[in-house]
Design a protein around this motif. Structure first.
Motif, mmCIF file in Angstrom:
data_model
loop_
_atom_site.group_PDB
_atom_site.id
_atom_site.type_symbol
_atom_site.label_atom_id
_atom_site.label_comp_id
_atom_site.label_asym_id
_atom_site.label_seq_id
_atom_site.Cartn_x
_atom_site.Cartn_y
_atom_site.Cartn_z
ATOM 1 N N SER A 1 0.734 -1.129 0.101
ATOM 2 C CA SER A 1 -0.248 -0.238 -0.015
ATOM 3 C C SER A 1 0.847 1.395 -0.055
ATOM 4 N N ARG A 2 0.303 2.467 -0.511
ATOM 5 C CA ARG A 2 1.042 3.633 -0.328
ATOM 6 C C ARG A 2 1.437 3.952 1.098
ATOM 7 N N GLU A 3 0.645 3.516 2.173
ATOM 8 C CA GLU A 3 1.313 3.904 3.497
ATOM 9 C C GLU A 3 2.366 3.104 3.768
ATOM 10 N N ILE A 4 2.455 1.861 3.452
ATOM 11 C CA ILE A 4 3.655 0.926 3.646
ATOM 12 C C ILE A 4 4.873 1.303 2.750
ATOM 13 N N LEU A 5 4.472 1.809 1.645
ATOM 14 C CA LEU A 5 5.722 2.201 0.881
ATOM 15 C C LEU A 5 6.459 3.423 1.368
ATOM 16 N N SER A 6 5.570 4.311 2.111
ATOM 17 C CA SER A 6 5.921 5.450 2.421
ATOM 18 C C SER A 6 6.737 5.533 3.856
ATOM 19 N N LYS A 7 6.323 4.390 4.530
ATOM 20 C CA LYS A 7 6.958 4.170 5.747
ATOM 21 C C LYS A 7 8.390 3.400 5.531
ATOM 22 N N ILE A 8 8.422 2.425 4.395
ATOM 23 C CA ILE A 8 9.566 1.924 4.366
ATOM 24 C C ILE A 8 10.582 2.994 3.704
ATOM 25 N N ALA A 9 10.202 3.786 2.878
ATOM 26 C CA ALA A 9 11.024 4.793 2.347
ATOM 27 C C ALA A 9 11.572 5.736 3.300
#
Length: 152
Positions: free
Chosen positions: A124-132
């Motif tokens: 998800s966008r949330e997880i991608l943003s968190k990882i980055a």
């Protein structure tokens, strides 16, 4: 040569500790971002800030995990007392958290505008943003923790 090997070992251990802390942080973020919006309805978008409590709570879980992994496996104790060392660690972590939360908002709003489907599961966008955000801040964390907190 021995010093070079030790330096590489420390970086590898830091990466492993960071990866484990990131798993805790991302896992708890996923849990918080699913369940907190059912309690706090504005959690998914609180005055333009996306998932503020989920970010704060999950980052706190990651920080505590990282502290213990760092003192057990990565760094040797510095010249500071345990209390002072912990206080420095928390101060650095506080500023890292602010950076991470800021980067999360930037990534969520501007970079990751859609999810990524990799077949087995969807990021998800949330997880991608968190990882980055975690990856970006981790480089700074290593440098500061090594030089300031653990005097290495």
């Amino acid at each position: 040569m021995k010093e070079f090997i030790f330096k590489q070992k420390q970086i590898i251990l830091f990466a492993i500790a960071g990866a484990l802390s990131a798993v805790v942080e991302i896992g708890s973020f996923k849990m918080f971002s699913v369940y907190l919006p059912t309690i706090f309805l504005q959690e998914s978008n609180f005055h333009g800030i996306h998932f503020p409590l989920s970010n704060i709570f999950s980052t706190s879980c990651g920080i505590v995990t990282n502290y213990f992994l760092s003192i057990w496996f990565v760094f040797e104790r510095g010249k500071h007392s345990k209390r002072k060392e912990f206080a420095f660690f928390m101060i650095v972590s506080f500023f890292s958290t602010l950076l991470s939360l800021s980067f999360f908002q930037i990534f969520f709003r501007f970079i990751f505008t859609t999810h990524i489907d990799i077949g087995i599961f969807v990021l998800s966008r949330e997880i991608l943003s968190k990882i980055a955000a975690i990856l970006l801040v981790s480089v700074l964390n290593y440098s500061v923790k090594k030089k300031v907190i653990f005097n290495g």
